[in-house]
Design an enzyme around this catalytic site. Structure first.
Site, PDB file in Angstrom:
ATOM      1  N   GLY A 242      53.315  34.446  74.912  1.00 47.45           N
ATOM      2  CA  GLY A 242      53.500  34.099  73.504  1.00 47.45           C
ATOM      3  C   GLY A 242      52.402  33.118  73.155  1.00 47.45           C
ATOM      4  O   GLY A 242      51.310  33.175  73.714  1.00 47.45           O
TER       5      GLY A 242
ATOM      6  N   GLU B 160      54.960  41.799  82.660  1.00 48.76           N
ATOM      7  CA  GLU B 160      56.110  42.391  81.958  1.00 48.76           C
ATOM      8  C   GLU B 160      55.704  43.563  81.061  1.00 48.76           C
ATOM      9  O   GLU B 160      56.541  44.353  80.654  1.00 48.76           O
ATOM     10  CB  GLU B 160      56.849  41.322  81.143  1.00 48.76           C
ATOM     11  CG  GLU B 160      56.132  40.803  79.898  1.00 48.76           C
ATOM     12  CD  GLU B 160      55.117  39.676  80.193  1.00 48.76           C
ATOM     13  OE1 GLU B 160      54.783  39.488  81.373  1.00 48.76           O
ATOM     14  OE2 GLU B 160      54.678  39.027  79.233  1.00 48.76           O
TER      15      GLU B 160
ATOM     16  N   ILE C   5      45.828  39.598  77.506  1.00 45.47           N
ATOM     17  CA  ILE C   5      45.810  39.470  76.046  1.00 45.47           C
ATOM     18  C   ILE C   5      45.433  38.041  75.661  1.00 45.47           C
ATOM     19  O   ILE C   5      46.219  37.126  75.865  1.00 45.47           O
ATOM     20  CB  ILE C   5      47.171  39.887  75.452  1.00 45.47           C
ATOM     21  CG1 ILE C   5      47.364  41.381  75.742  1.00 45.47           C
ATOM     22  CG2 ILE C   5      47.240  39.610  73.957  1.00 45.47           C
ATOM     23  CD1 ILE C   5      48.714  41.911  75.425  1.00 45.47           C
ATOM     24  N   ARG C   6      44.225  37.849  75.163  1.00 47.05           N
ATOM     25  CA  ARG C   6      43.711  36.517  74.838  1.00 47.05           C
ATOM     26  C   ARG C   6      44.049  35.551  75.987  1.00 47.05           C
ATOM     27  O   ARG C   6      44.568  34.449  75.774  1.00 47.05           O
ATOM     28  CB  ARG C   6      44.311  36.004  73.521  1.00 47.05           C
ATOM     29  CG  ARG C   6      43.717  36.653  72.283  1.00 47.05           C
ATOM     30  CD  ARG C   6      44.498  36.278  71.030  1.00 47.05           C
ATOM     31  NE  ARG C   6      44.748  34.859  70.934  1.00 47.05           N
ATOM     32  CZ  ARG C   6      43.998  33.982  70.280  1.00 47.05           C
ATOM     33  NH1 ARG C   6      42.963  34.389  69.608  1.00 47.05           N
ATOM     34  NH2 ARG C   6      44.287  32.704  70.278  1.00 47.05           N
TER      35      ARG C   6
ATOM     36  N   CYS D  66      50.969  34.055  81.205  1.00 48.43           N
ATOM     37  CA  CYS D  66      50.071  33.742  80.089  1.00 48.43           C
ATOM     38  C   CYS D  66      50.422  32.404  79.439  1.00 48.43           C
ATOM     39  O   CYS D  66      50.103  31.364  79.990  1.00 48.43           O
ATOM     40  CB  CYS D  66      50.041  34.898  79.093  1.00 48.43           C
ATOM     41  SG  CYS D  66      48.672  34.814  77.954  1.00 48.43           S
TER      42      CYS D  66
ATOM     43  N   HIS E 287      49.982  39.841  81.863  1.00 47.81           N
ATOM     44  CA  HIS E 287      51.378  40.081  81.485  1.00 47.81           C
ATOM     45  C   HIS E 287      52.014  41.141  82.372  1.00 47.81           C
ATOM     46  O   HIS E 287      52.007  42.318  82.003  1.00 47.81           O
ATOM     47  CB  HIS E 287      51.456  40.528  80.026  1.00 47.81           C
ATOM     48  CG  HIS E 287      51.052  39.479  79.056  1.00 47.81           C
ATOM     49  ND1 HIS E 287      51.888  38.460  78.671  1.00 47.81           N
ATOM     50  CD2 HIS E 287      49.886  39.257  78.412  1.00 47.81           C
ATOM     51  CE1 HIS E 287      51.264  37.664  77.815  1.00 47.81           C
ATOM     52  NE2 HIS E 287      50.036  38.122  77.645  1.00 47.81           N
TER      53      HIS E 287
END
Lengths: 323, 208
Positions: free
Chosen positions: B55, B187, B149-150, B88, B185
């Site tokens: 997140g 997940e 992701i980033r 993350c 990630h």
């Protein structure tokens, strides 16, 4: 698999391969694009027009900022043509904040979208808040490495945008009005359509399912996936008219994955408190005590006065291609 | 053995995805257990293991500073040895120090138990996010598909930290006693081996 990958096109120009020594990296895949939207879940994305506003948004706990030239409320007031934001402002904000940055392009405006991709915005909103550039077609979003978010009023629109390569859906609502009624209508419309689909799926009534896919002009596999998941196959946010913590809690309780707040924060007279309180209410939406505490942080006298959606000169949700 | 209780911190991010991944991993390991989203200190106090999901770390941090009791409970549980997995944003939250690639030093709230320095957004912006195969020896020979992701990277590790894998010389997964942290990630892919590793830590923790 925790991300739905149905309805992903085979020859995708947005996919890029990159070799680093021994490793091969793949960019712009469905997992990476839809995955980005999944990271926004339970968060608040705030509309901003300046570096100062972006800083306030980040400090208040925004999960991302959406950069515009004018807030939707001012777009309405100014009239004329609304276009994508100034590159300079986008770049300035990019250098100041660590959270993701999104920007809007006009519906069907392939070049504005490409420009936003080159600058490096994290997500592009093909938005009806700006004046549509193409009245017939949306952008073919599989051509981009950057993920897109699109607005939708109902299930058909949402799934058609997903088939064009959109990675995230938001309700259209009626932006810049401070009035949540239209967003609620769109959320319920989508929810009710999905309920219907789910019952066809549980009853194994394939004939009704395919009829539904023909009515909505959606491919059968995508309809079936939606029916099976009993929700949209991508992340779904509420947008359009959210002004108070209670508004945010309301849309979250209806099953949205998060919220966009446009004019509701920076057109209110207490933006700092309002931004914080909406973030709190979005996370604890199902806990009335905490939502009350969040609501206590804002003063109703300072809310955006708002507009009656029945007597609007411009209905943004009606703009753009019909299909 | 009684049911294993796993929680996923339910403040912001891909909470449901981690709940699902953990449920699948429990099933694969043939273990009885429950996994749910947790947001209150009472429910966290009760857990055998906690996942800090992906997140935005600034958002999770700022909400945790408002909900101070939740923060303290997590801190206490980790110190007592409860296994924790951070993916993350979760990795950032666990770290001792963090800075952003473009903006530099950030004043965000961290747990600070994992002896590493994190560079946020180290691979660049979203259009540079990617998938890649990773070799993670503790998980076996089969490569692990990493979804970045980033993503942040680990820049500096303390003596007690084991490096689980690197990507092009950059550290992207670490373990320090009861703490596992990944830049990517696990997940989001369909491979559950990393969540299984975390659950095995929980089983070991409960035996002690």
């Amino acid at each position: 698999m925790t991300i739905s990958i149905v309805a992903t096109e085979e020859e995708r120009n947005g996919i890029k391969f990159k070799n680093l020594h021994n490793e091969q990296l793949v960019q712009g895949t469905t997992l990476v694009k839809r995955g980005f939207a999944h990271m926004q879940k339970h968060g608040v994305i705030m509309d901003v027009t300046t570096v100062e506003q972006a800083q306030i948004a980040e400090d208040a706990g925004a999960v991302a900022v959406m950069v515009l030239d004018k807030l939707p409320y001012d777009v309405r007031k100014a009239g004329g043509v609304a276009r994508t934001a100034s590159i300079k402002v986008i770049e300035e904000i990019m250098n100041e904040i660590t959270i993701p940055l999104m920007a809007k392009c006009r519906i069907g405006h392939i070049s504005e979208a490409k420009i936003l991709e080159v600058i490096g915005v994290d997500m592009i909103d093909e938005s009806e808040v700006l004046t549509p550039a193409d009245e017939e077609n949306h952008i073919w979003k599989w051509d981009y490495t950057t993920p897109f978010v699109n607005g939708a009023k109902n299930l058909g629109e949402a799934l058609r945008r997903i088939e064009e390569g959109s990675s995230m859906i938001r309700t259209k609502g009626e932006p810049g009005t401070g009035n949540i009624a239209e967003a609620i209508r769109h959320i319920k419309q989508v929810n009710n359509d999905i309920r219907k689909l789910r019952s066809f799926y549980f009853d194994k009534d394939d004939q009704e399912l395919i009829k539904f896919s023909r009515e909505l002009k959606i491919s059968y596999p995508l309809i079936k996936e939606t029916a099976k998941l009993a929700r949209l196959p991508v992340v779904n946010f509420a947008a359009g008219g959210i002004s108070t913590p209670a508004d945010a809690a309301l849309v979250m309780n209806l099953g949205c994955d998060g919220v966009f707040v446009g004019s509701g924060i920076f057109k209110a007279e207490d933006p700092v408190q309002r931004a914080k309180s909406i973030v709190l209410a979005t996370t604890y939406y199902d806990d009335p005590t905490i939502v009350m505490e969040a609501q206590k942080l804002v003063d109703e006298k300072k809310s955006l006065l708002g507009l009656d959606t029945k007597s609007l000169e411009l209905r943004m949700q009606e703009r753009g291609p019909m299909i | 053995m009684s049911n294993i209780k796993v929680g996923v911190l339910g403040i912001q991010g891909d909470i449901e995805e981690n709940v699902l991944a953990t449920a699948e991993a429990l099933k694969k390991l043939n273990l009885r257990g429950t996994v749910e989203s947790v947001r209150y200190s009472e429910s966290i106090a009760d857990l055998d293991g906690l996942i800090l999901p992906g997140g935005e770390s600034t958002v999770i941090g700022s909400l945790l500073s408002i909900q101070g009791k939740v923060f303290q409970t997590i801190e206490k549980k980790i110190t007592e040895g409860m296994p924790v997995l951070g993916t993350c944003a979760g990795l950032i939250m666990l770290s001792k120090r963090t800075y952003d690639k473009v903006v530099g030093e950030t004043k965000q709230k961290l747990f600070g138990m994992l002896d590493v320095v994190i560079e946020r957004n180290a691979f660049g912006r979203q259009h540079e996010s990617f998938e890649a195969d990773l070799e993670i020896p503790v998980l076996g020979k089969e490569p692990f598909r990493g979804i970045f992701i980033r993503s942040p990277i680990v820049n500096n590790v303390g003596e007690s930290v084991t490096i689980l894998t690197k990507l092009n010389d950059k550290i992207v997964a670490v373990k320090q006693n009861n703490i596992i942290g990944t830049s990517f990630h696990p997940e989001l892919s369909s491979d559950r081996r990393l969540h299984e590793l975390f659950i095995k830590d929980i089983v070991g923790f409960r035996k002690d």
